[in-house]
Design a protein around this motif. Structure first.
Motif, mmCIF file in Angstrom:
data_model
loop_
_atom_site.group_PDB
_atom_site.id
_atom_site.type_symbol
_atom_site.label_atom_id
_atom_site.label_comp_id
_atom_site.label_asym_id
_atom_site.label_seq_id
_atom_site.Cartn_x
_atom_site.Cartn_y
_atom_site.Cartn_z
ATOM 1 N N VAL A 145 1.369 5.218 0.211
ATOM 2 C CA VAL A 145 0.484 4.833 -0.890
ATOM 3 C C VAL A 145 -0.604 5.899 -1.073
ATOM 4 C CG1 VAL A 145 -1.099 3.081 -1.790
ATOM 5 C CG2 VAL A 145 0.865 2.381 -0.398
ATOM 6 N N TYR A 146 -0.681 6.420 -2.302
ATOM 7 C CA TYR A 146 -1.724 7.369 -2.677
ATOM 8 C C TYR A 146 -2.652 6.717 -3.688
ATOM 9 C CZ TYR A 146 0.686 11.125 -0.295
ATOM 10 O OH TYR A 146 1.244 11.913 0.665
ATOM 11 N N PRO A 147 -3.928 7.110 -3.768
ATOM 12 C CA PRO A 147 -4.474 8.367 -3.260
ATOM 13 C C PRO A 147 -4.880 8.336 -1.789
ATOM 14 C CG PRO A 147 -6.185 7.209 -4.444
ATOM 15 C CD PRO A 147 -4.933 6.389 -4.596
ATOM 16 N N GLU A 148 -4.763 7.199 -1.113
ATOM 17 C CA GLU A 148 -5.242 7.130 0.276
ATOM 18 C C GLU A 148 -4.360 7.918 1.235
ATOM 19 O OE1 GLU A 148 -4.638 4.471 -1.599
ATOM 20 O OE2 GLU A 148 -6.648 3.750 -2.085
ATOM 21 N N GLY A 149 -3.105 8.121 0.895
ATOM 22 C CA GLY A 149 -2.196 8.818 1.798
ATOM 23 C C GLY A 149 -1.841 7.986 3.014
ATOM 24 N N VAL A 150 -1.764 6.676 2.826
ATOM 25 C CA VAL A 150 -1.436 5.757 3.924
ATOM 26 C C VAL A 150 0.071 5.582 4.014
ATOM 27 C CG1 VAL A 150 -1.624 3.362 4.719
ATOM 28 C CG2 VAL A 150 -3.623 4.533 3.774
ATOM 29 N N TRP A 151 0.590 5.710 5.228
ATOM 30 C CA TRP A 151 2.020 5.540 5.467
ATOM 31 C C TRP A 151 2.247 4.201 6.165
ATOM 32 C CZ3 TRP A 151 5.821 9.980 6.141
ATOM 33 C CH2 TRP A 151 5.419 11.085 5.387
ATOM 34 N N TYR A 152 3.185 3.436 5.613
ATOM 35 C CA TYR A 152 3.592 2.182 6.223
ATOM 36 C C TYR A 152 5.031 2.303 6.718
ATOM 37 C CZ TYR A 152 -0.474 0.012 3.940
ATOM 38 O OH TYR A 152 -1.754 -0.318 3.537
ATOM 39 N N GLY A 153 5.315 1.686 7.861
ATOM 40 C CA GLY A 153 6.661 1.736 8.423
ATOM 41 C C GLY A 153 7.219 0.356 8.700
ATOM 42 N N ASN A 154 8.534 0.310 8.836
ATOM 43 C CA ASN A 154 9.250 -0.950 9.083
ATOM 44 C C ASN A 154 8.913 -2.000 8.031
ATOM 45 O OD1 ASN A 154 10.601 -0.245 11.667
ATOM 46 N ND2 ASN A 154 8.465 -0.015 12.351
ATOM 47 N N VAL A 155 8.762 -1.531 6.800
ATOM 48 C CA VAL A 155 8.393 -2.429 5.705
ATOM 49 C C VAL A 155 9.617 -3.230 5.260
ATOM 50 C CG1 VAL A 155 7.504 -2.533 3.338
ATOM 51 C CG2 VAL A 155 6.580 -0.847 4.944
ATOM 52 N N THR A 156 9.389 -4.490 4.933
ATOM 53 C CA THR A 156 10.438 -5.329 4.346
ATOM 54 C C THR A 156 9.939 -5.822 2.992
ATOM 55 O OG1 THR A 156 9.665 -7.461 5.181
ATOM 56 C CG2 THR A 156 11.064 -6.141 6.664
ATOM 57 N N ALA A 157 10.856 -6.382 2.233
ATOM 58 C CA ALA A 157 10.468 -6.934 0.930
ATOM 59 C C ALA A 157 9.423 -8.031 1.109
ATOM 60 C CB ALA A 157 11.703 -7.463 0.196
ATOM 61 N N ASP A 158 9.461 -8.729 2.246
ATOM 62 C CA ASP A 158 8.487 -9.795 2.493
ATOM 63 C C ASP A 158 7.066 -9.266 2.709
ATOM 64 O OD1 ASP A 158 10.448 -11.700 2.275
ATOM 65 O OD2 ASP A 158 10.782 -11.861 4.442
ATOM 66 N N ASP A 159 6.931 -7.964 2.993
ATOM 67 C CA ASP A 159 5.601 -7.377 3.227
ATOM 68 C C ASP A 159 4.928 -6.915 1.935
ATOM 69 O OD1 ASP A 159 5.812 -7.548 6.070
ATOM 70 O OD2 ASP A 159 7.053 -5.734 6.070
ATOM 71 N N VAL A 160 5.690 -6.860 0.860
ATOM 72 C CA VAL A 160 5.180 -6.260 -0.376
ATOM 73 C C VAL A 160 3.971 -7.019 -0.925
ATOM 74 C CG1 VAL A 160 5.748 -5.843 -2.805
ATOM 75 C CG2 VAL A 160 7.343 -5.140 -0.994
ATOM 76 N N GLU A 161 4.040 -8.332 -0.946
ATOM 77 C CA GLU A 161 2.929 -9.118 -1.484
ATOM 78 C C GLU A 161 1.632 -8.798 -0.740
ATOM 79 O OE1 GLU A 161 3.537 -13.324 -1.383
ATOM 80 O OE2 GLU A 161 1.656 -13.760 -2.382
ATOM 81 N N GLU A 162 1.711 -8.695 0.588
ATOM 82 C CA GLU A 162 0.519 -8.409 1.389
ATOM 83 C C GLU A 162 -0.020 -7.006 1.099
ATOM 84 O OE1 GLU A 162 1.133 -8.773 5.594
ATOM 85 O OE2 GLU A 162 -0.971 -8.335 6.061
ATOM 86 N N ILE A 163 0.872 -6.032 0.955
ATOM 87 C CA ILE A 163 0.426 -4.663 0.659
ATOM 88 C C ILE A 163 -0.274 -4.614 -0.699
ATOM 89 C CG2 ILE A 163 1.201 -2.306 0.160
ATOM 90 C CD1 ILE A 163 3.445 -2.749 2.247
ATOM 91 N N VAL A 164 0.295 -5.282 -1.676
ATOM 92 C CA VAL A 164 -0.307 -5.262 -3.013
ATOM 93 C C VAL A 164 -1.653 -5.977 -2.995
ATOM 94 C CG1 VAL A 164 -0.080 -6.078 -5.401
ATOM 95 C CG2 VAL A 164 1.888 -5.036 -4.229
ATOM 96 N N GLU A 165 -1.686 -7.159 -2.398
ATOM 97 C CA GLU A 165 -2.938 -7.924 -2.407
ATOM 98 C C GLU A 165 -4.018 -7.252 -1.565
ATOM 99 O OE1 GLU A 165 -2.617 -12.154 -2.302
ATOM 100 O OE2 GLU A 165 -4.375 -12.326 -1.026
ATOM 101 N N SER A 166 -3.671 -6.847 -0.356
ATOM 102 C CA SER A 166 -4.664 -6.294 0.556
ATOM 103 C C SER A 166 -5.041 -4.858 0.184
ATOM 104 C CB SER A 166 -4.118 -6.342 1.988
ATOM 105 O OG SER A 166 -5.048 -5.797 2.879
ATOM 106 N N HIS A 167 -4.048 -3.986 0.100
ATOM 107 C CA HIS A 167 -4.325 -2.561 -0.103
ATOM 108 C C HIS A 167 -4.648 -2.234 -1.563
ATOM 109 C CE1 HIS A 167 -3.183 1.823 1.026
ATOM 110 N NE2 HIS A 167 -3.967 1.799 -0.010
ATOM 111 N N ILE A 168 -3.753 -2.626 -2.459
ATOM 112 C CA ILE A 168 -3.912 -2.222 -3.860
ATOM 113 C C ILE A 168 -5.068 -2.964 -4.528
ATOM 114 C CG2 ILE A 168 -2.782 -2.084 -6.118
ATOM 115 C CD1 ILE A 168 -1.582 -0.216 -3.951
ATOM 116 N N GLU A 169 -5.146 -4.262 -4.317
ATOM 117 C CA GLU A 169 -6.186 -5.027 -5.021
ATOM 118 C C GLU A 169 -7.520 -5.007 -4.300
ATOM 119 O OE1 GLU A 169 -4.443 -8.268 -7.969
ATOM 120 O OE2 GLU A 169 -4.380 -8.954 -5.889
#
Ligand code: FES
Length: 102
Positions: free
Chosen positions: A68-92
């Motif tokens: 995820v940019y612009p932060e340059g954060v790398w996530y690993g072992n991601v599943t489709a079930d993790d997407v909601e958390e990434i969007v809510e926590s990181h993006i929003e």
């Protein structure tokens, strides 16, 4: 969208020959791309967040990889079930999902 606020790259193991084959692809990363698109759309964020699938980042054993940019954060072992958390926590909310960060 010339200047997205965030740019999300999901490894789908794309090869130069146009084929998708490799670890992240075999672990369902195409579904992760679709899940990001749906999640962003449902939160009305599609106009400010771009999602692209990519080739190998070179750390396949920790895949599927999401960057995820612009932060340059790398996530690993991601599943489709993790997407909601990434969007809510990181993006929003601007909070990195530490449990997935590599
Ligand atoms: S195939 Fe995704 S990091 Fe190598």
């Amino acid at each position: 969208m010339v200047n997205p606020k965030h740019h999300i790259f999901v490894c789908t193991s794309c090869r130069l020959n146009g084929k998708q084959q490799g670890f992240c692809y075999s672990k369902g990363s195409v579904d992760i791309v679709g899940e990001f698109m749906e999640e962003l759309d449902s939160r009305d964020l599609s106009g400010e967040v771009m999602v692209n699938n990519t080739g190998c980042f070179g750390i396949c054993s920790q895949g599927p990889i999401v960057v995820v940019y612009p932060e340059g954060v790398w996530y690993g072992n991601v599943t489709a079930d993790d997407v909601e958390e990434i969007v809510e926590s990181h993006i929003e909310n601007g909070e990195i999902v530490k449990r997935l960060q590599i």
